[in-house]
Design a protein around this motif. Structure first.
Motif, short mmCIF file in Angstrom:
data_model
loop_
_atom_site.label_atom_id
_atom_site.label_comp_id
_atom_site.label_asym_id
_atom_site.label_seq_id
_atom_site.Cartn_x
_atom_site.Cartn_y
_atom_site.Cartn_z
N GLY A 36 -9.82 -20.45 -22.58
CA GLY A 36 -9.90 -21.26 -22.78
C GLY A 36 -8.71 -21.37 -21.41
N GLU A 37 -9.14 -21.87 -20.90
CA GLU A 37 -8.01 -22.31 -19.16
C GLU A 37 -6.79 -23.13 -19.88
OE1 GLU A 37 -9.68 -25.17 -16.18
OE2 GLU A 37 -11.34 -23.10 -16.07
N PRO A 42 -6.35 -12.90 -22.07
CA PRO A 42 -5.88 -10.81 -22.18
C PRO A 42 -5.34 -10.08 -22.20
CG PRO A 42 -8.63 -12.12 -22.67
CD PRO A 42 -7.36 -13.14 -21.42
N VAL A 43 -4.92 -8.97 -22.88
CA VAL A 43 -4.38 -8.05 -22.26
C VAL A 43 -5.13 -7.02 -22.83
CG1 VAL A 43 -2.52 -6.34 -23.37
CG2 VAL A 43 -2.20 -9.08 -23.16
N PHE A 44 -5.76 -6.58 -20.97
CA PHE A 44 -6.81 -5.53 -21.34
C PHE A 44 -6.34 -4.87 -20.27
CE2 PHE A 44 -7.54 -8.37 -17.82
CZ PHE A 44 -7.50 -7.08 -16.86
N VAL A 63 -1.25 -12.68 -8.74
CA VAL A 63 -2.07 -13.81 -9.39
C VAL A 63 -3.25 -12.34 -9.42
CG1 VAL A 63 -3.54 -15.20 -8.18
CG2 VAL A 63 -1.73 -16.27 -8.39
N VAL A 64 -3.98 -12.66 -10.65
CA VAL A 64 -5.30 -11.30 -10.67
C VAL A 64 -6.74 -12.42 -10.82
CG1 VAL A 64 -6.13 -9.63 -12.76
CG2 VAL A 64 -3.59 -10.44 -12.46
N VAL A 65 -7.05 -11.73 -9.76
CA VAL A 65 -8.52 -12.53 -10.16
C VAL A 65 -10.00 -11.43 -10.85
CG1 VAL A 65 -10.62 -13.15 -8.50
CG2 VAL A 65 -8.16 -13.49 -8.28
N LYS A 148 0.36 -16.08 -12.49
CA LYS A 148 1.68 -15.03 -11.91
C LYS A 148 2.23 -15.17 -13.33
CE LYS A 148 2.00 -14.94 -7.10
NZ LYS A 148 3.93 -15.43 -6.20
N ASP A 149 2.37 -15.67 -14.29
CA ASP A 149 2.51 -15.83 -15.83
C ASP A 149 2.13 -15.28 -16.83
OD1 ASP A 149 5.51 -17.00 -14.78
OD2 ASP A 149 4.18 -19.18 -15.10
N GLY A 150 0.74 -14.59 -16.24
CA GLY A 150 -0.20 -14.24 -16.98
C GLY A 150 -1.26 -15.10 -17.68
N VAL A 151 -1.35 -16.58 -17.03
CA VAL A 151 -2.23 -17.45 -18.27
C VAL A 151 -3.35 -18.06 -16.82
CG1 VAL A 151 -2.08 -20.11 -18.64
CG2 VAL A 151 0.49 -18.68 -18.63
N LEU A 152 -4.84 -18.09 -18.08
CA LEU A 152 -5.31 -18.62 -17.63
C LEU A 152 -6.15 -19.71 -16.48
CD1 LEU A 152 -8.38 -17.03 -16.82
CD2 LEU A 152 -9.08 -18.83 -18.90
#
Length: 175
Positions: A36-37, A42-44, A63-65, A148-152
């Motif tokens: 969920g947003e 998840p750590v991967f 920011v990760v896409v 940037k904080d690792g949150v979806l």
């Protein structure tokens, strides 16, 4: 009359119970739906087709896409050029990372797909479907935007309709 040892019966029951627990855990995970947003992503780790290992260190403060795709996926083809154009736009900044996760595919066909659409952002196979299971994807294409904080921050199920749609999401996360 010959009696079977009690430990044998007990061991058989333990095996049956263990299998039932394992099935229940897998079913529960499958029924939870996508991550969920607002939750921590998840750590991967992704091993790319060209041998890079991309993990937490490479994703930190970016920011990760994360785009799940497959060479056999026709809707994935619809968005391939827009994802590449967005990557080319943000790559010089250094604070946006695009990752392609190839889902249930062969390496030969996946590499042909990447070449056909001239995709240059990091891509790798989802070995053992570990990454897709961590995100609990429902199919391809699916794209997850991690802040940037690792949150979806945002989830897109299905293909993007335009380059502008991708850029609006990323730009909103960079503000």
């Amino acid at each position: 009359m010959k009696r079977s040892p009690r430990w044998g019966v007990l061991l058989a029951w333990l095996v049956v119970i263990s299998l039932l627990v394992l099935i229940a855990v897998q079913l529960r995970s499958a029924m939870e739906g996508s991550v969920g947003e607002g939750q921590n992503a998840p750590v991967f780790t992704l091993q790319t087709f060209d041998g890079q290992t991309i993990g937490l260190e490479e994703m930190a403060d970016k920011v990760v896409v994360v785009n799940f795709w497959a060479s056999w996926c026709t809707p994935c083809e619809v968005e391939a050029a827009d994802l590449q154009d967005a990557w080319e736009h943000y790559q010089p900044r250094g604070d946006v990372l695009f990752l392609g996760v190839d889902y249930v595919d062969t390496e030969t066909e996946a590499l042909e797909y990447l070449e056909r659409f001239a995709i240059t952002y990091p891509n790798g196979p989802d070995l053992g479907t570990r990454v897709s299971q961590a995100f609990r994807i429902t199919g391809v294409p699916e794209t997850y935007f991690i802040d940037k904080d690792g949150v979806l921050a945002y989830t897109k199920i299905g293909p993007f309709g335009s380059l502008g749609e991708i850029m609006d999401i990323v730009d909103g996360m960079l503000e």
